[in-house]
Design an enzyme around this catalytic site. Sequence first.
Site, PDB file in Angstrom:
ATOM      1  CB  ILE A  94      -5.009  -2.206  -1.849  1.00 57.93           C
ATOM      2  CG1 ILE A  94      -3.704  -2.948  -1.557  1.00 57.93           C
ATOM      3  CG2 ILE A  94      -5.864  -2.995  -2.817  1.00 57.93           C
ATOM      4  CD1 ILE A  94      -3.916  -4.359  -1.017  1.00 57.93           C
ATOM      5  CG  ASP A  95      -6.633   2.801   0.629  1.00 59.74           C
ATOM      6  OD1 ASP A  95      -6.322   3.305  -0.462  1.00 59.74           O
ATOM      7  OD2 ASP A  95      -7.791   2.812   1.093  1.00 59.74           O
ATOM      8  NE  ARG A  96      -0.061   4.115   6.086  1.00 61.10           N
ATOM      9  CZ  ARG A  96       0.178   5.247   6.755  1.00 61.10           C
ATOM     10  NH1 ARG A  96       1.345   5.846   6.646  1.00 61.10           N
ATOM     11  NH2 ARG A  96      -0.767   5.769   7.509  1.00 61.10           N
TER      12      ARG A  96
END
Length: 299
Positions: free
Chosen positions: A132-134
Amino acid sequence: MDLIAEQDGQRLDVFLAERAGMTRSAVQRLLEQGLVTCGGRPVRKNAKTASGAVYRLTLPEAQPVALVAQAIPLDVVYEDADVLVINKPKGMVVHPAAGHADGTLVNALLHYCGDSLSGINGEKRPGIVHRIDRDTTGLLIVAKNDFAHQALSEQLKDHTLRRTYECIVRGGFSEDSGTVDAPIGRHPVDRKKMAVTEKNSRPAVTHWEVIARYGQYTHLCCRLETGRTHQIRVHMAYIRHPIAGDPVYGIGKPELGLTSQCLHARELTFLHPRTGEAVTVCCPLPEEFEHALKLLRKA
């Protein structure tokens, strides 16, 4: 590991990566090292699949990685001998990359897991099954051994691993639910972004359902059928309902007190690789998400 191709003409590295639960770069390294064979002979790196052909992958002995184990606190939501589920906070990068050499989830997991690591890609490291994105918060599943990694990667491919997100998006919906079925690939101009495009893309499907309406904003539940990079963010922007606070695909200015996209991986359901039983794990919305909802309710 033996894998049987079901169609002609598919890129071999793509086929092997999907079926073996490995990255394409890891598969390409195996091809370069002659560790992928068909009929006992090494296969060329640029080969295409032949229907019915059996490809044998010989995985090298896992080597310790040149990454530093760091004692970074983790919010562990579920754990057993095979699987770990983490509630990832905003700002934490999953894998080390340019500009993020340490302080990542992988560094934290190397410290937390000790010797219990997956070596599926030829390196001893936690088996990150999906990312999942930062600045996206919420649940991320980790395989603690090769057996679990392969089983969970297969579930990711056949959609038995279900990922449900919540987000706040701009605009109102006349319908209560719907589906965005639009392929995603690299943006034709800005290579750091993804976009809905027919060129060099892969199928992407997102199902959405309205949780609550707040005039100019809507609280949504989104379920991923596929898992492309930035998928929910790109799909919501594509249907002209960008995620609130999204600095890349949104309106480009602060809103609702948010510091980044208001997107949270709320629930995971998977079949346990050892027992086959369904496991569902949930986690609460983060504080910034809840604060945005309070502002909308007051308004």
